[in-house]
Design a protein around this motif. Sequence first.
Motif, PDB file in Angstrom:
ATOM      1  N   ALA A 189       0.830  -1.219   0.000  1.00 49.40           N
ATOM      2  CA  ALA A 189       0.000   0.000   0.000  1.00 49.40           C
ATOM      3  C   ALA A 189       0.857   1.259   0.000  1.00 49.40           C
ATOM      4  CB  ALA A 189      -0.914  -0.008   1.225  1.00 49.40           C
ATOM      5  N   LYS A 190       2.093   1.152   0.487  1.00 49.75           N
ATOM      6  CA  LYS A 190       3.017   2.284   0.537  1.00 49.75           C
ATOM      7  C   LYS A 190       2.404   3.527   1.184  1.00 49.75           C
ATOM      8  CE  LYS A 190       5.587   0.815  -3.558  1.00 49.75           C
ATOM      9  NZ  LYS A 190       6.026   1.170  -4.928  1.00 49.75           N
ATOM     10  N   PRO A 191       1.883   3.428   2.370  1.00 52.78           N
ATOM     11  CA  PRO A 191       1.305   4.612   3.019  1.00 52.78           C
ATOM     12  C   PRO A 191       2.390   5.620   3.376  1.00 52.78           C
ATOM     13  CG  PRO A 191       1.456   2.809   4.580  1.00 52.78           C
ATOM     14  CD  PRO A 191       1.874   2.241   3.256  1.00 52.78           C
ATOM     15  N   GLU A 192       2.022   6.898   3.343  1.00 50.86           N
ATOM     16  CA  GLU A 192       2.969   7.945   3.695  1.00 50.86           C
ATOM     17  C   GLU A 192       2.480   8.676   4.935  1.00 50.86           C
ATOM     18  OE1 GLU A 192       3.444  10.477   0.357  1.00 50.86           O
ATOM     19  OE2 GLU A 192       4.250   8.908  -0.954  1.00 50.86           O
ATOM     20  N   GLU A 193       3.423   9.233   5.664  1.00 52.52           N
ATOM     21  CA  GLU A 193       3.075   9.983   6.860  1.00 52.52           C
ATOM     22  C   GLU A 193       2.134  11.125   6.494  1.00 52.52           C
ATOM     23  OE1 GLU A 193       3.814   9.588  10.006  1.00 52.52           O
ATOM     24  OE2 GLU A 193       5.349   8.018   9.955  1.00 52.52           O
ATOM     25  N   GLY A 194       0.982  11.256   7.173  1.00 49.06           N
ATOM     26  CA  GLY A 194       0.028  12.346   6.971  1.00 49.06           C
ATOM     27  C   GLY A 194      -0.884  12.155   5.781  1.00 49.06           C
ATOM     28  N   GLU A 195      -0.647  11.112   4.998  1.00 50.92           N
ATOM     29  CA  GLU A 195      -1.456  10.914   3.788  1.00 50.92           C
ATOM     30  C   GLU A 195      -2.914  10.652   4.127  1.00 50.92           C
ATOM     31  OE1 GLU A 195      -1.758   7.962  -0.126  1.00 50.92           O
ATOM     32  OE2 GLU A 195      -0.480   7.416   1.591  1.00 50.92           O
ATOM     33  N   TYR A 196      -3.143   9.804   5.094  1.00 52.02           N
ATOM     34  CA  TYR A 196      -4.527   9.461   5.432  1.00 52.02           C
ATOM     35  C   TYR A 196      -5.283  10.678   5.927  1.00 52.02           C
ATOM     36  CZ  TYR A 196      -8.484   7.300   7.790  1.00 52.02           C
ATOM     37  OH  TYR A 196      -9.754   6.973   8.195  1.00 52.02           O
ATOM     38  N   GLU A 197      -4.655  11.468   6.756  1.00 57.18           N
ATOM     39  CA  GLU A 197      -5.317  12.645   7.307  1.00 57.18           C
ATOM     40  C   GLU A 197      -5.672  13.638   6.192  1.00 57.18           C
ATOM     41  OE1 GLU A 197      -2.623  11.248   8.417  1.00 57.18           O
ATOM     42  OE2 GLU A 197      -3.176  10.524  10.417  1.00 57.18           O
ATOM     43  N   LYS A 198      -4.761  13.851   5.229  1.00 57.22           N
ATOM     44  CA  LYS A 198      -5.043  14.754   4.107  1.00 57.22           C
ATOM     45  C   LYS A 198      -6.173  14.214   3.245  1.00 57.22           C
ATOM     46  CE  LYS A 198      -0.293  16.505   3.780  1.00 57.22           C
ATOM     47  NZ  LYS A 198       0.940  16.553   2.955  1.00 57.22           N
ATOM     48  N   LEU A 199      -6.121  12.921   3.013  1.00 63.11           N
ATOM     49  CA  LEU A 199      -7.164  12.307   2.189  1.00 63.11           C
ATOM     50  C   LEU A 199      -8.517  12.357   2.887  1.00 63.11           C
ATOM     51  CD1 LEU A 199      -7.634  10.818  -0.482  1.00 63.11           C
ATOM     52  CD2 LEU A 199      -7.154   8.660   0.701  1.00 63.11           C
ATOM     53  N   GLU A 200      -8.485  12.162   4.194  1.00 64.70           N
ATOM     54  CA  GLU A 200      -9.724  12.204   4.979  1.00 64.70           C
ATOM     55  C   GLU A 200     -10.356  13.586   4.894  1.00 64.70           C
ATOM     56  OE1 GLU A 200     -10.969  10.341   9.284  1.00 64.70           O
ATOM     57  OE2 GLU A 200      -9.198  11.622   9.220  1.00 64.70           O
ATOM     58  N   GLU A 201      -9.523  14.619   4.800  1.00 58.66           N
ATOM     59  CA  GLU A 201     -10.031  15.997   4.694  1.00 58.66           C
ATOM     60  C   GLU A 201     -10.491  16.323   3.272  1.00 58.66           C
ATOM     61  OE1 GLU A 201      -8.418  20.595   5.291  1.00 58.66           O
ATOM     62  OE2 GLU A 201      -7.143  18.895   5.836  1.00 58.66           O
ATOM     63  N   ALA A 202      -9.779  15.843   2.266  1.00 59.18           N
ATOM     64  CA  ALA A 202     -10.052  16.240   0.882  1.00 59.18           C
ATOM     65  C   ALA A 202     -11.169  15.443   0.236  1.00 59.18           C
ATOM     66  CB  ALA A 202      -8.777  16.103   0.053  1.00 59.18           C
ATOM     67  N   LEU A 203     -11.320  14.194   0.623  1.00 55.81           N
ATOM     68  CA  LEU A 203     -12.270  13.319  -0.067  1.00 55.81           C
ATOM     69  C   LEU A 203     -13.708  13.819  -0.024  1.00 55.81           C
ATOM     70  CD1 LEU A 203     -12.713  10.762  -1.692  1.00 55.81           C
ATOM     71  CD2 LEU A 203     -12.894   9.482   0.466  1.00 55.81           C
ATOM     72  N   PRO A 204     -14.201  14.315   1.101  1.00 52.45           N
ATOM     73  CA  PRO A 204     -15.596  14.800   1.096  1.00 52.45           C
ATOM     74  C   PRO A 204     -15.825  15.925   0.083  1.00 52.45           C
ATOM     75  CG  PRO A 204     -14.820  14.500   3.342  1.00 52.45           C
ATOM     76  CD  PRO A 204     -13.628  14.348   2.448  1.00 52.45           C
ATOM     77  N   ARG A 205     -14.863  16.804  -0.169  1.00 51.67           N
ATOM     78  CA  ARG A 205     -15.019  17.897  -1.141  1.00 51.67           C
ATOM     79  C   ARG A 205     -15.156  17.343  -2.554  1.00 51.67           C
ATOM     80  NH1 ARG A 205     -10.085  21.760  -0.400  1.00 51.67           N
ATOM     81  NH2 ARG A 205     -11.155  22.755  -2.175  1.00 51.67           N
ATOM     82  N   VAL A 206     -14.356  16.310  -2.855  1.00 58.30           N
ATOM     83  CA  VAL A 206     -14.431  15.727  -4.201  1.00 58.30           C
ATOM     84  C   VAL A 206     -15.722  14.945  -4.364  1.00 58.30           C
ATOM     85  CG1 VAL A 206     -13.283  14.167  -5.828  1.00 58.30           C
ATOM     86  CG2 VAL A 206     -11.925  15.621  -4.310  1.00 58.30           C
ATOM     87  N   GLU A 207     -16.111  14.219  -3.284  1.00 58.30           N
ATOM     88  CA  GLU A 207     -17.342  13.433  -3.354  1.00 58.30           C
ATOM     89  C   GLU A 207     -18.574  14.343  -3.534  1.00 58.30           C
ATOM     90  OE1 GLU A 207     -16.458   9.409  -0.737  1.00 58.30           O
ATOM     91  OE2 GLU A 207     -16.978  11.249   0.324  1.00 58.30           O
ATOM     92  N   HIS A 208     -18.571  15.572  -2.983  1.00 57.76           N
ATOM     93  CA  HIS A 208     -19.738  16.468  -3.028  1.00 57.76           C
ATOM     94  C   HIS A 208     -19.435  17.744  -3.829  1.00 57.76           C
ATOM     95  CE1 HIS A 208     -21.645  13.913  -0.016  1.00 57.76           C
ATOM     96  NE2 HIS A 208     -20.479  13.931   0.645  1.00 57.76           N
ATOM     97  N   ALA A 209     -18.601  17.614  -4.852  1.00 56.89           N
ATOM     98  CA  ALA A 209     -18.176  18.780  -5.639  1.00 56.89           C
ATOM     99  C   ALA A 209     -19.360  19.519  -6.281  1.00 56.89           C
ATOM    100  CB  ALA A 209     -17.187  18.351  -6.723  1.00 56.89           C
ATOM    101  N   GLU A 210     -20.287  18.798  -6.843  1.00 56.47           N
ATOM    102  CA  GLU A 210     -21.436  19.434  -7.518  1.00 56.47           C
ATOM    103  C   GLU A 210     -22.277  20.219  -6.523  1.00 56.47           C
ATOM    104  OE1 GLU A 210     -22.591  16.710 -11.290  1.00 56.47           O
ATOM    105  OE2 GLU A 210     -22.939  15.782  -9.327  1.00 56.47           O
ATOM    106  N   ALA A 211     -22.522  19.661  -5.378  1.00 60.57           N
ATOM    107  CA  ALA A 211     -23.327  20.350  -4.369  1.00 60.57           C
ATOM    108  C   ALA A 211     -22.601  21.589  -3.865  1.00 60.57           C
ATOM    109  CB  ALA A 211     -23.620  19.401  -3.200  1.00 60.57           C
ATOM    110  N   LEU A 212     -21.275  21.473  -3.714  1.00 60.18           N
ATOM    111  CA  LEU A 212     -20.505  22.619  -3.244  1.00 60.18           C
ATOM    112  C   LEU A 212     -20.520  23.757  -4.270  1.00 60.18           C
ATOM    113  CD1 LEU A 212     -17.418  20.739  -1.686  1.00 60.18           C
ATOM    114  CD2 LEU A 212     -19.295  21.843  -0.454  1.00 60.18           C
ATOM    115  N   MET A 213     -20.339  23.430  -5.569  1.00 49.81           N
ATOM    116  CA  MET A 213     -20.374  24.461  -6.626  1.00 49.81           C
ATOM    117  C   MET A 213     -21.749  25.107  -6.703  1.00 49.81           C
ATOM    118  SD  MET A 213     -18.099  22.965  -9.795  1.00 49.81           S
ATOM    119  CE  MET A 213     -18.982  21.414  -9.896  1.00 49.81           C
ATOM    120  N   SER A 214     -22.784  24.313  -6.577  1.00 49.72           N
ATOM    121  CA  SER A 214     -24.145  24.841  -6.637  1.00 49.72           C
ATOM    122  C   SER A 214     -24.429  25.793  -5.483  1.00 49.72           C
ATOM    123  CB  SER A 214     -25.154  23.685  -6.633  1.00 49.72           C
ATOM    124  OG  SER A 214     -26.468  24.173  -6.593  1.00 49.72           O
TER     125      SER A 214
END
Length: 541
Positions: A189-214
């Motif tokens: 999996a090659k995890p990197e330090e802090g990667e999970y935390e950044k992904l945990e923060e960024a993923l909801p924005r990408v998942e709800h991009a249309e709602a956020l733009m609207s």
Amino acid sequence: MIDELHVHNVALIQDATLTPAPGLTVLTGETGAGKSALLSSVKLLTGERADATEVREGTDALVVEGRFFLPGEDADGTIVRRRIEASGRGRVEIDGAMASVRELAKRIGSSVELCGQHEHQRLLTQASHADLLDSWASGSVEGPLHAYQEALAAAGQAAEKLKQLQKAGRAASERLDEAQFILDRIDAAKPEEGEYEKLEEALPRVEHAEALMSAAASAHEAIMDDGGIEDKLSEAISCLHEAARHDPKLDQLADALESSLREIEETATDLRAYGESVEYDPSELDRMQARMAELRGLLRSFGPTMDDVFDRRAQAAQIVEAAHDGGAAERRAQKAADAAEAALVSRADELDAARRSAAPLFSSAVGEQMSSLQMGTAQVELSIERLPRAQWTHQGPSRVELLYRPAAGVSVRPLRRIASGGEISRVMLAIKVVLGDGDGTDTLVFDEVDAGVGGSTAVALARLLARLAKTHQVIVVTHLAQVAVFADRHYLVSKSVADVPETTIREISGEERVCEIARMLSGDETEASLAHAREMLANAH
């Protein structure tokens, strides 16, 4: 050495005291007088099993006491007391302190050897035969034996170390499989330090991009479109400034609204910029969701946090790395064990060679003493047979066994299978004489060593016992006048003929001893037997 023996209520003995000489002490008396009770008392003090039937009839318990002078111990001697009740209960005391029968056997039993016809356990036990040979040939065998024992200990330690490493290796192998799995799983999996935390923060924005733009667009329109918040605030500010001609306070409120309007306009600008920054990319969303699922899989297996995941990887890496070194350590241990085993085999060969060189000389020396006992062409031989490696002991790598040949031309066989009681007694006497003071025993007690012996053989037996008494304290129960005349101290054992028979023991000397020797010679005290007794006593010293 036995300094003094006190016997109370043993068999027919009510009370008796025996003070053996440092050399040869004889006990004589009619058959059935109770001499065996004295020997039973010695056995009790050397740690042998007690028999409640030995308690004198009509009494509650027997008591046997003795003072021993043991090598390397207090010059005042060691006081031993043993009490056996008629019920079978017993008590042992050594120097006034309670002790066990095992302690008694270890401390006293090792210094006293009973050599009756039924007490030849050492001579008849094959395991003791190597000790007999080594005691006699100490000068030539002691060094090789010590070297062998050191090599045996070293080989045992090396084998144990190898065994422990192999056991640890098997355990490490099992742990290694698990550790390698963990390492492979996490590294895949090659995890990197802090990667999970950044992904945990960024993923909801990408998942709800249309709602956020609207939402951002709607908010911007509500502020900036015609009739929106900006127009209405501007109209309100204009009205307040116009009315301020009548009340200047309204200018202050208009200024406040103007400040809010500027902030709202800035927010609208930010909303437009935010909306433009949000992008909806289905492929990026799939990638991020897959990555999150992968990291959460690690958390489920090795979590609960990513720090735990990284710790598990570090531990697994350490085990994998150590396993490679562990293999090298095991190989080194195997090499050391092989070297120690080779050294042991060499020392074993040297010990066997030393014993094989000494064995015929020992057999010849014992044979000479046997010849003096009128045993004809009887001989003893020592067989030395190498044992399988698993059976090697501290005593040696080979089976050493004393063999007996009753006469020339007769097959040699183990002593225990062929010799009679009388033969065994005389063979033991011959061995004891040959060993001298090298057998590690202070006191020898012989019972019926003269059974079936007479004539010149009796004289030879007596001289051997006298010779043995120069290196040991020797106590002999005998019916032979030839033996009795050599005694340094002579005790007469007799039994009363009263209603309750009682055995008494007393030291005799002078004319009383002459009379006892005469009785032993002819059964009565005639002038001839008395004269013969005086002559024998004179010639013995």
